[in-house]
Scaffold this active site. Structure first.
Site, PDB file in Angstrom:
ATOM      1  N   TRP A 159     -28.570 -33.517  18.910  1.00 27.29           N
ATOM      2  CA  TRP A 159     -29.338 -33.591  17.645  1.00 27.29           C
ATOM      3  C   TRP A 159     -28.445 -33.392  16.418  1.00 27.29           C
ATOM      4  CZ3 TRP A 159     -28.030 -29.184  15.316  1.00 27.29           C
ATOM      5  CH2 TRP A 159     -27.751 -28.073  16.116  1.00 27.29           C
ATOM      6  N   LYS A 183     -31.054 -41.935  25.706  1.00 28.57           N
ATOM      7  CA  LYS A 183     -32.015 -40.863  25.495  1.00 28.57           C
ATOM      8  C   LYS A 183     -31.489 -39.951  24.384  1.00 28.57           C
ATOM      9  CE  LYS A 183     -32.356 -36.757  26.616  1.00 28.57           C
ATOM     10  NZ  LYS A 183     -33.002 -36.244  25.326  1.00 28.57           N
ATOM     11  N   PRO A 184     -32.029 -40.029  23.184  1.00 31.08           N
ATOM     12  CA  PRO A 184     -31.589 -39.150  22.101  1.00 31.08           C
ATOM     13  C   PRO A 184     -32.243 -37.781  22.251  1.00 31.08           C
ATOM     14  CG  PRO A 184     -33.338 -40.570  21.289  1.00 31.08           C
ATOM     15  CD  PRO A 184     -33.095 -40.963  22.722  1.00 31.08           C
ATOM     16  N   ALA A 185     -31.787 -36.809  21.472  1.00 27.53           N
ATOM     17  CA  ALA A 185     -32.397 -35.485  21.503  1.00 27.53           C
ATOM     18  C   ALA A 185     -33.825 -35.557  20.962  1.00 27.53           C
ATOM     19  CB  ALA A 185     -31.575 -34.515  20.661  1.00 27.53           C
ATOM     20  N   GLU A 259     -18.470 -35.654  26.210  1.00 27.95           N
ATOM     21  CA  GLU A 259     -18.067 -35.049  24.941  1.00 27.95           C
ATOM     22  C   GLU A 259     -18.830 -33.735  24.844  1.00 27.95           C
ATOM     23  OE1 GLU A 259     -15.376 -37.958  23.321  1.00 27.95           O
ATOM     24  OE2 GLU A 259     -15.843 -35.872  22.899  1.00 27.95           O
ATOM     25  N   CYS A 293     -19.326 -29.823  16.823  1.00 28.08           N
ATOM     26  CA  CYS A 293     -18.564 -29.450  18.020  1.00 28.08           C
ATOM     27  C   CYS A 293     -17.125 -29.074  17.688  1.00 28.08           C
ATOM     28  CB  CYS A 293     -18.558 -30.610  18.997  1.00 28.08           C
ATOM     29  SG  CYS A 293     -17.886 -32.101  18.269  1.00 28.08           S
TER      30      CYS A 293
HETATM   31  N1  LIG Z   1     -17.771 -33.134  21.986  1.00 33.93           N
HETATM   32  C1  LIG Z   1     -18.562 -33.728  21.108  1.00 33.93           C
HETATM   33  O1  LIG Z   1     -18.271 -34.827  20.587  1.00 33.93           O
HETATM   34  C2  LIG Z   1     -19.868 -33.076  20.735  1.00 33.93           C
HETATM   35  C3  LIG Z   1     -20.608 -33.635  19.681  1.00 33.93           C
HETATM   36  C4  LIG Z   1     -21.820 -33.021  19.337  1.00 33.93           C
HETATM   37  C5  LIG Z   1     -22.289 -31.900  20.019  1.00 33.93           C
HETATM   38  N2  LIG Z   1     -21.546 -31.398  21.033  1.00 33.93           N
HETATM   39  C6  LIG Z   1     -21.999 -30.201  21.742  1.00 33.93           C
HETATM   40  O2  LIG Z   1     -23.421 -30.255  21.976  1.00 33.93           O
HETATM   41  C7  LIG Z   1     -23.966 -28.943  21.930  1.00 33.93           C
HETATM   42  C8  LIG Z   1     -25.095 -28.898  20.925  1.00 33.93           C
HETATM   43  O3  LIG Z   1     -25.968 -29.977  21.108  1.00 33.93           O
HETATM   44  P1  LIG Z   1     -27.316 -29.772  21.911  1.00 33.93           P
HETATM   45  O4  LIG Z   1     -27.867 -28.407  21.682  1.00 33.93           O
HETATM   46  O5  LIG Z   1     -28.184 -30.949  21.661  1.00 33.93           O
HETATM   47  O6  LIG Z   1     -26.767 -29.838  23.420  1.00 33.93           O
HETATM   48  P2  LIG Z   1     -27.624 -29.952  24.745  1.00 33.93           P
HETATM   49  O7  LIG Z   1     -26.647 -30.103  25.832  1.00 33.93           O
HETATM   50  O8  LIG Z   1     -28.650 -28.887  24.848  1.00 33.93           O
HETATM   51  O9  LIG Z   1     -28.436 -31.344  24.581  1.00 33.93           O
HETATM   52  C9  LIG Z   1     -27.742 -32.546  24.454  1.00 33.93           C
HETATM   53  C10 LIG Z   1     -28.630 -33.672  25.001  1.00 33.93           C
HETATM   54  O10 LIG Z   1     -28.836 -33.449  26.383  1.00 33.93           O
HETATM   55  C11 LIG Z   1     -30.219 -33.458  26.679  1.00 33.93           C
HETATM   56  N3  LIG Z   1     -30.450 -32.602  27.820  1.00 33.93           N
HETATM   57  C12 LIG Z   1     -30.624 -31.258  27.858  1.00 33.93           C
HETATM   58  N4  LIG Z   1     -30.786 -30.829  29.117  1.00 33.93           N
HETATM   59  C13 LIG Z   1     -30.726 -31.936  29.925  1.00 33.93           C
HETATM   60  C14 LIG Z   1     -30.841 -32.172  31.333  1.00 33.93           C
HETATM   61  N5  LIG Z   1     -31.052 -31.177  32.204  1.00 33.93           N
HETATM   62  N6  LIG Z   1     -30.726 -33.445  31.782  1.00 33.93           N
HETATM   63  C15 LIG Z   1     -30.520 -34.474  30.923  1.00 33.93           C
HETATM   64  N7  LIG Z   1     -30.396 -34.315  29.570  1.00 33.93           N
HETATM   65  C16 LIG Z   1     -30.516 -33.054  29.097  1.00 33.93           C
HETATM   66  C17 LIG Z   1     -30.876 -32.997  25.408  1.00 33.93           C
HETATM   67  O11 LIG Z   1     -32.232 -33.415  25.360  1.00 33.93           O
HETATM   68  C18 LIG Z   1     -30.019 -33.724  24.369  1.00 33.93           C
HETATM   69  O12 LIG Z   1     -30.446 -35.065  24.255  1.00 33.93           O
HETATM   70  C19 LIG Z   1     -22.818 -28.039  21.513  1.00 33.93           C
HETATM   71  O13 LIG Z   1     -22.241 -27.444  22.642  1.00 33.93           O
HETATM   72  C20 LIG Z   1     -21.814 -28.999  20.874  1.00 33.93           C
HETATM   73  O14 LIG Z   1     -20.494 -28.510  20.917  1.00 33.93           O
HETATM   74  C21 LIG Z   1     -20.339 -31.956  21.416  1.00 33.93           C
HETATM   75  O1  LIG Z   2     -20.318 -32.446  16.471  1.00 35.49           O
HETATM   76  C1  LIG Z   2     -19.541 -33.258  16.893  1.00 35.49           C
HETATM   77  C2  LIG Z   2     -19.076 -34.444  16.098  1.00 35.49           C
HETATM   78  O2  LIG Z   2     -18.394 -35.303  16.978  1.00 35.49           O
HETATM   79  C3  LIG Z   2     -18.232 -33.987  14.963  1.00 35.49           C
HETATM   80  S1  LIG Z   2     -17.570 -35.303  14.021  1.00 35.49           S
HETATM   81  O3  LIG Z   2     -18.580 -35.653  12.998  1.00 35.49           O
HETATM   82  O4  LIG Z   2     -17.297 -36.446  14.925  1.00 35.49           O
HETATM   83  O5  LIG Z   2     -16.337 -34.784  13.406  1.00 35.49           O
END
Ligand SMILES: NC(=O)c1ccc[n+]([C@@H]2O[C@H](COP(=O)([O-])OP(=O)(O)OC[C@H]3O[C@@H](n4cnc5c(N)ncnc54)[C@H](O)[C@@H]3O)[C@@H](O)[C@H]2O)c1
Ligand SMILES: O=C[C@H](O)CS(=O)(=O)O
Length: 487
Positions: A159, A183-185, A259, A293
């Protein structure tokens, strides 16, 4: 009402997008989407589940047979048109994003441009998928390599960047000739659905880009990871969920791109340009209210400049204006949920209970249920949860170190390895420390490191694969070797 804020209200979609059609849940269920700044319901969206996910996978499979043979130049042109439409509707997409995610409107506008840049980039890269002719192994045979799309892709996104995390997957997938089920958040479905609508207007064929919106992420994910039709899973989100999806994908030996979470250190050495270090740490920490992230999760400052840094950094943090992201006076918005506020609060309370001192902020704000004050903590130690856990909020823990070795050891003392940053003018130190840091991306005297042209990704438990750059396309391609005999 959100649609009254839009120049093109038809961008506000509240149904799933499957095989080029807007579809409601077969059982008629819907779920509410909230504005985290004010807690109001802004949309009621179709709550799709297993049946609709299977429908989307089958549509993507049928579409793949035609899409994979569309000439690269034609795929490129369709992506280019999508890019143009996203930029044409930048303001509406930004308003939708701020309403459902909360980030201030200037950051939402920036994310739309950033997300669009991935579509533009992979529109270009679509025309550069080259094979190889290999040296002959014998006089009567020739060897060569071609590259082909992996097939139907399952994508799951978070999200916090509800536009760019989607285009960073969908654009390379389509450029490579794959089809995709996204599947988006559930917190931010509207941005994804608006992107799908603009892809439809661009002429992307039915079934190529499908969006399954719903609250039962576990069920949708189970369908995507267990289907033998789906050849790849690309995921952005927490490390915990990423591990689960990798496990589930193993049963059908799917390719996976992950990611995942981060715990970014900022190393500020005594020879740093302190003005640049303060400004860089401020951007790295507080972008999207600390919900990225690659946010500065730990700020490590050499002992001789610790007090000066704390003073200058705290002064700058005091200038943030918390408020609804649609207001032009706000420079920081809310967190995504009350649960997020509670999580950040527990991390701060843990540190303070062990002796950390609050320089500014330190608790939830009275602006509303989802706001947390921009916070700076000092005098921390590495036994505190803030040293190990991803904050995902506007809290800056400032740790002290004495030697370069101590700084590197502190920085690497984590299971994460996404981004790290350092400030120093010493070029020998840049190479020593840069090569020693166990991270996929290292910012050196700079923290604004992201763009469509760089390989975004991490090591250790921050994930696998890269997104963006020339490397980002390879994750959606298979290498096929031809051996031509009887020459
Ligand atoms: N590395 C990157 O590029 C990057 C970018 C953005 C966010 N993040 C990480 O994402 C986290 C925050 O985002 P978040 O709270 O949405 O993460 P999250 O893992 O809770 O959710 C991410 C997605 O996965 C889905 N999801 C959750 N449980 C699932 C399951 N059991 N099976 C299938 N899908 C499932 C959610 O609905 C959502 O669409 C942080 O740890 C952040 O560091 C990483
Ligand atoms: O939260 C994770 C994003 O990938 C950060 S960025 O906008 O790509 O720098």
């Amino acid at each position: 009402m959100l649609e009254q804020k839009l120049n093109d209200p038809s961008l506000l979609k509240q149904a799933g997008f499957i095989n080029g059609q807007w579809v409601n849940a077969k059982d008629g269920k819907t779920f509410e989407v909230f504005n985290p700044a004010v807690g109001e319901v802004i949309a009621n969206v179709a709550d799709l589940g297993t049946k609709e996910t299977l429908q989307a996978i089958e549509a993507a499979q049928v579409a793949f047979d035609d899409w994979k043979v569309v000439p690269a130049k034609q795929r490129s042109s369709l992506l280019r048109r999508w890019f143009e439409l996203v930029l044409d509707h930048q303001e509406d997409l930004a308003v939708i994003m701020t309403f459902e995610q909360g980030k201030v409107i200037a950051e939402s506008r920036g994310e739309i441009a950033y997300g669009a840049s991935y579509i533009e980039w992979f529109a270009e890269e679509a025309k550069r998928i080259y094979g190889d002719v290999l040296p002959s192994t014998s006089a009567d045979r020739r060897s060569l390599v071609i590259k082909q799309p992996v097939g139907v892709v399952g994508a799951i996104t978070p999200w916090n960047f509800p536009n760019a995390m989607i285009t960073r997957k969908v654009a390379p997938a389509l450029a490579a000739g794959c089809t995709i089920v996204l599947k988006p958040a559930a917190e931010t479905p509207l941005s994804a659905l608006a992107l799908a609508e603009l892809g439809r207007r661009a002429g992307i064929p039915a079934g190529v880009f499908n969006v399954v919106v719903g609250t039962d992420a576990k069920a949708i994910g189970a369908e995507l990871t267990s289907s033998s039709i789906v050849k790849k899973i690309t995921f952005t989100g927490s490390t915990a969920v990423g591990k689960l999806l990798m496990e589930q994908s193993a049963k059908t030996v799917k390719k996976t791109s992950m990611e995942l979470g981060g715990n970014a250190p900022v190393l500020i050495f005594e020879d740093a340009d302190l003005d640049k270090a303060v400004e860089g740490a401020l951007v790295a920490k507080f972008r999207n209210a600390g919900q990225t992230c690659i946010c500065a999760n730990r700020i490590l400052v050499q002992d001789s400049i610790y007090e000066e840094f704390i003073s200058r950094f705290t002064a700058r943090v005091s200038e943030f204006v918390l408020g609804d992201g649609v207001s032009s006076t706000s420079t920081m918005g809310p967190l995504i949920s009350r649960k997020a506020v509670a999580g950040v609060t527990s991390l701060v309370d843990d540190a303070v209970s062990q002796g950390a001192k609050i320089c500014i902020g330190g608790s939830a704000s009275n602006n509303g249920d989802h706001f947390f004050q921009p916070t700076v903590l000092r005098d921390l130690n590495t036994s505190m949860r803030l040293a190990k856990e991803e904050v995902f909020g506007p809290v800056a823990p400032v740790f002290m170190f004495s030697s370069e070795k101590e700084a590197v050891d502190m920085a690497n003392d984590t299971e994460f390895g996404l981004a790290a940053y350092m400030y120093t003018k010493d070029h020998s130190r840049i190479w020593r420390v840069g090569e020693a840091l166990e991270y996929g991306m290292v910012g050196i005297n700079e923290t604004a490191i992201s763009s469509e042209m760089i390989p975004f990704g991490g090591v250790k438990e921050s994930g696998q694969g890269r997104e963006g750059s020339k490397y980002g396309l390879e994750d959606y391609l298979e290498v096929k070797y031809f051996c031509l005999g009887d020459i």
